[in-house]
Design a protein around this motif. Structure first.
Motif, PDB file in Angstrom:
ATOM      1  N   LEU A   1      26.750 -16.144  39.236  1.00 18.34           N
ATOM      2  CA  LEU A   1      25.401 -16.401  38.675  1.00 18.34           C
ATOM      3  C   LEU A   1      24.764 -15.123  38.307  1.00 18.34           C
ATOM      4  N   LYS A   2      24.843 -14.238  39.597  1.00 18.23           N
ATOM      5  CA  LYS A   2      24.031 -13.074  39.442  1.00 18.23           C
ATOM      6  C   LYS A   2      24.422 -12.119  38.247  1.00 18.23           C
ATOM      7  N   ALA A   3      25.822 -12.184  38.306  1.00 16.11           N
ATOM      8  CA  ALA A   3      26.333 -11.445  36.952  1.00 16.11           C
ATOM      9  C   ALA A   3      26.274 -11.990  35.669  1.00 16.11           C
ATOM     10  N   GLN A   4      25.871 -13.312  35.661  1.00 20.37           N
ATOM     11  CA  GLN A   4      25.755 -14.049  34.587  1.00 20.37           C
ATOM     12  C   GLN A   4      24.258 -13.812  34.044  1.00 20.37           C
ATOM     13  N   VAL A   5      23.618 -13.823  35.283  1.00 20.36           N
ATOM     14  CA  VAL A   5      21.878 -13.609  34.689  1.00 20.36           C
ATOM     15  C   VAL A   5      21.692 -11.896  34.124  1.00 20.36           C
ATOM     16  N   ALA A   6      22.515 -11.004  35.027  1.00 21.23           N
ATOM     17  CA  ALA A   6      22.562  -9.607  34.293  1.00 21.23           C
ATOM     18  C   ALA A   6      22.988  -9.732  32.898  1.00 21.23           C
ATOM     19  N   ASP A   7      24.143 -10.416  32.575  1.00 14.42           N
ATOM     20  CA  ASP A   7      24.672 -10.329  31.085  1.00 14.42           C
ATOM     21  C   ASP A   7      23.570 -10.868  30.185  1.00 14.42           C
ATOM     22  N   MET A   8      22.727 -11.725  30.702  1.00 11.22           N
ATOM     23  CA  MET A   8      21.843 -12.654  29.582  1.00 11.22           C
ATOM     24  C   MET A   8      20.700 -11.478  29.465  1.00 11.22           C
ATOM     25  N   VAL A   9      20.260 -10.902  30.414  1.00  9.15           N
ATOM     26  CA  VAL A   9      19.176  -9.907  30.343  1.00  9.15           C
ATOM     27  C   VAL A   9      19.531  -8.693  29.603  1.00  9.15           C
ATOM     28  N   LEU A  10      20.848  -8.183  29.766  1.00 13.18           N
ATOM     29  CA  LEU A  10      21.382  -6.887  28.989  1.00 13.18           C
ATOM     30  C   LEU A  10      21.534  -7.441  27.646  1.00 13.18           C
ATOM     31  N   ALA A  11      22.144  -8.574  27.252  1.00  4.77           N
ATOM     32  CA  ALA A  11      22.348  -8.942  25.929  1.00  4.77           C
ATOM     33  C   ALA A  11      20.972  -8.738  25.086  1.00  4.77           C
ATOM     34  N   ALA A  12      20.072  -9.176  25.787  1.00  2.68           N
ATOM     35  CA  ALA A  12      18.653  -9.251  25.189  1.00  2.68           C
ATOM     36  C   ALA A  12      18.395  -8.083  24.575  1.00  2.68           C
ATOM     37  N   VAL A  13      18.521  -7.001  25.516  1.00  6.70           N
ATOM     38  CA  VAL A  13      17.884  -5.417  24.942  1.00  6.70           C
ATOM     39  C   VAL A  13      18.757  -4.484  24.641  1.00  6.70           C
ATOM     40  N   VAL A  14      20.396  -4.802  24.978  1.00  7.06           N
ATOM     41  CA  VAL A  14      21.143  -3.559  24.905  1.00  7.06           C
ATOM     42  C   VAL A  14      21.984  -3.737  23.388  1.00  7.06           C
ATOM     43  N   ILE A  15      21.817  -2.898  22.511  1.00  7.62           N
ATOM     44  CA  ILE A  15      22.547  -2.933  21.283  1.00  7.62           C
ATOM     45  C   ILE A  15      23.845  -3.063  21.427  1.00  7.62           C
ATOM     46  N   GLY A  16      24.594  -4.211  20.707  1.00  3.66           N
ATOM     47  CA  GLY A  16      26.091  -4.437  20.905  1.00  3.66           C
ATOM     48  C   GLY A  16      26.590  -4.866  22.033  1.00  3.66           C
ATOM     49  N   TYR A  17      25.689  -5.200  22.969  1.00  3.08           N
ATOM     50  CA  TYR A  17      26.355  -5.759  24.268  1.00  3.08           C
ATOM     51  C   TYR A  17      27.211  -7.041  24.277  1.00  3.08           C
ATOM     52  N   ASP A  18      28.360  -6.638  24.856  1.00  2.00           N
ATOM     53  CA  ASP A  18      29.247  -7.782  25.140  1.00  2.00           C
ATOM     54  C   ASP A  18      29.402  -8.366  26.498  1.00  2.00           C
ATOM     55  N   PRO A  19      28.793  -9.732  26.669  1.00  2.00           N
ATOM     56  CA  PRO A  19      28.851 -10.186  27.914  1.00  2.00           C
ATOM     57  C   PRO A  19      30.097 -10.379  28.583  1.00  2.00           C
ATOM     58  N   VAL A  20      30.324 -10.156  29.721  1.00  2.00           N
ATOM     59  CA  VAL A  20      31.597  -9.987  30.540  1.00  2.00           C
ATOM     60  C   VAL A  20      31.635 -11.152  31.737  1.00  2.00           C
ATOM     61  N   ALA A  21      30.734 -11.632  32.158  1.00  4.36           N
ATOM     62  CA  ALA A  21      30.654 -12.534  33.386  1.00  4.36           C
ATOM     63  C   ALA A  21      31.012 -14.193  33.177  1.00  4.36           C
ATOM     64  N   TRP A  22      31.208 -14.324  31.906  1.00  4.58           N
ATOM     65  CA  TRP A  22      31.197 -15.822  31.498  1.00  4.58           C
ATOM     66  C   TRP A  22      32.830 -16.440  31.683  1.00  4.58           C
ATOM     67  N   GLY A  23      32.789 -17.680  32.238  1.00  3.30           N
ATOM     68  CA  GLY A  23      34.153 -18.154  32.156  1.00  3.30           C
ATOM     69  C   GLY A  23      34.867 -18.052  33.398  1.00  3.30           C
ATOM     70  N   ALA A  24      34.524 -17.235  34.476  1.00  4.53           N
ATOM     71  CA  ALA A  24      35.257 -17.500  35.731  1.00  4.53           C
ATOM     72  C   ALA A  24      34.769 -18.634  36.443  1.00  4.53           C
ATOM     73  N   ASP A  25      35.630 -18.682  37.401  1.00  7.94           N
ATOM     74  CA  ASP A  25      35.454 -19.976  38.338  1.00  7.94           C
ATOM     75  C   ASP A  25      34.278 -19.933  39.171  1.00  7.94           C
ATOM     76  N   GLN A  26      33.550 -21.045  39.056  1.00 15.05           N
ATOM     77  CA  GLN A  26      32.287 -21.058  39.798  1.00 15.05           C
ATOM     78  C   GLN A  26      32.293 -22.030  40.799  1.00 15.05           C
ATOM     79  N   SER A  27      33.341 -22.214  41.312  1.00 14.40           N
ATOM     80  CA  SER A  27      33.570 -23.321  42.605  1.00 14.40           C
ATOM     81  C   SER A  27      33.261 -22.613  44.052  1.00 14.40           C
ATOM     82  N   ASP A  28      32.876 -23.253  44.988  1.00 15.42           N
ATOM     83  CA  ASP A  28      32.827 -22.586  46.282  1.00 15.42           C
ATOM     84  C   ASP A  28      34.009 -21.854  46.576  1.00 15.42           C
TER      85      ASP A  28
END
Length: 232
Positions: free
Chosen positions: A205-232
């Motif tokens: 989640l921390k990595a995904q939050v960073a992705d969302m913030v960076l995607a809002a301001v960084v030109i051409g940013y490609d999120p990388v933290a989505w799709g990974a396993d989120q189980s305990d």
């Protein structure tokens, strides 16, 4: 235990005459827990005094009254959170890496400060009436804005950040994600289970939050933290 087999009398942890700073800090520490658990109206000064092994009179001597103690508790928790951010040196990092590190640090700082979260929630119930009385908190909060302004300026100058990148808006976004993660943990878990609050899922989640913030301001940013396993 004395020679008569009776327990020796309990001594105070600190002497207000010998170490008033330590006594004051002890009171603030206990009061933080009390106000976070019970709010301003529910916290009991007599109970706080008993747990600090001091007196109600001494608490009022240092803090004026219950509201004065509450205000200094607020200032203390804000100072602690901002201090953890201030220690983070991002000046030598690429602007994108610097912003990512600031997001991660804020997310972790909130996760490690449940009393801060609860006190902010309580203060919002009071419409920030007591926070507005503080001359210290606005100065404390300014430091994170200055740090974000510096990162945004470098990012724009390097052609990496959009011209609309705004430090105050970024702080709002980062704080919103980080705060909700702690403030709504109990209700979210009760509704959907606790899978998102184990360590692996929190890191994701921390990595995904960073992705969302960076995607809002960084030109051409490609999120990388989505799709990974989120189980305990």
């Amino acid at each position: 235990m004395d020679v008569g087999g009776k327990p020796a009398p309990k001594t105070r942890k600190t002497s207000w005459k010998k170490d008033p700073a330590a006594v004051k800090e002890d009171i603030l520490e206990v009061a933080t827990i009390a106000f976070a658990a019970h709010g301003l109206s529910g916290a009991n000064i007599n109970e706080i005094a008993a747990k600090t092994e001091t007196s109600k009179r001494m608490i009022y001597y240092y803090f004026g009254d219950k509201e004065g103690l509450y205000c200094q508790v607020l200032e203390r928790v804000y100072a602690s959170l901002r201090s953890s951010e201030d220690k983070l040196n991002v000046a030598g990092l690429d602007p994108v890496a610097a912003l990512r590190r600031l997001v991660h640090a804020t997310f972790d700082a909130h996760s490690n400060a449940p009393h801060f979260i609860r006190l902010v929630m309580i203060e919002n119930i009071h419409n920030a009436d007591y926070l507005r009385k503080s001359e210290i908190v606005p100065q404390l909060n300014r430091s994170i804005i200055v740090k974000l302004e510096e990162v945004c300026a470098r990012g724009k100058a390097a052609g990496q950040f959009r011209e609309g990148a705004n430090a105050l808006q970024l702080h709002w976004l980062i704080s919103a994600f980080s705060f909700y993660n702690v403030s709504n943990k109990a209700t979210f878990s009760a509704s959907f289970g606790g899978a998102l609050f184990g360590r692996p899922a929190q890191e994701q989640l921390k990595a995904q939050v960073a992705d969302m913030v960076l995607a809002a301001v960084v030109i051409g940013y490609d999120p990388v933290a989505w799709g990974a396993d989120q189980s305990d």
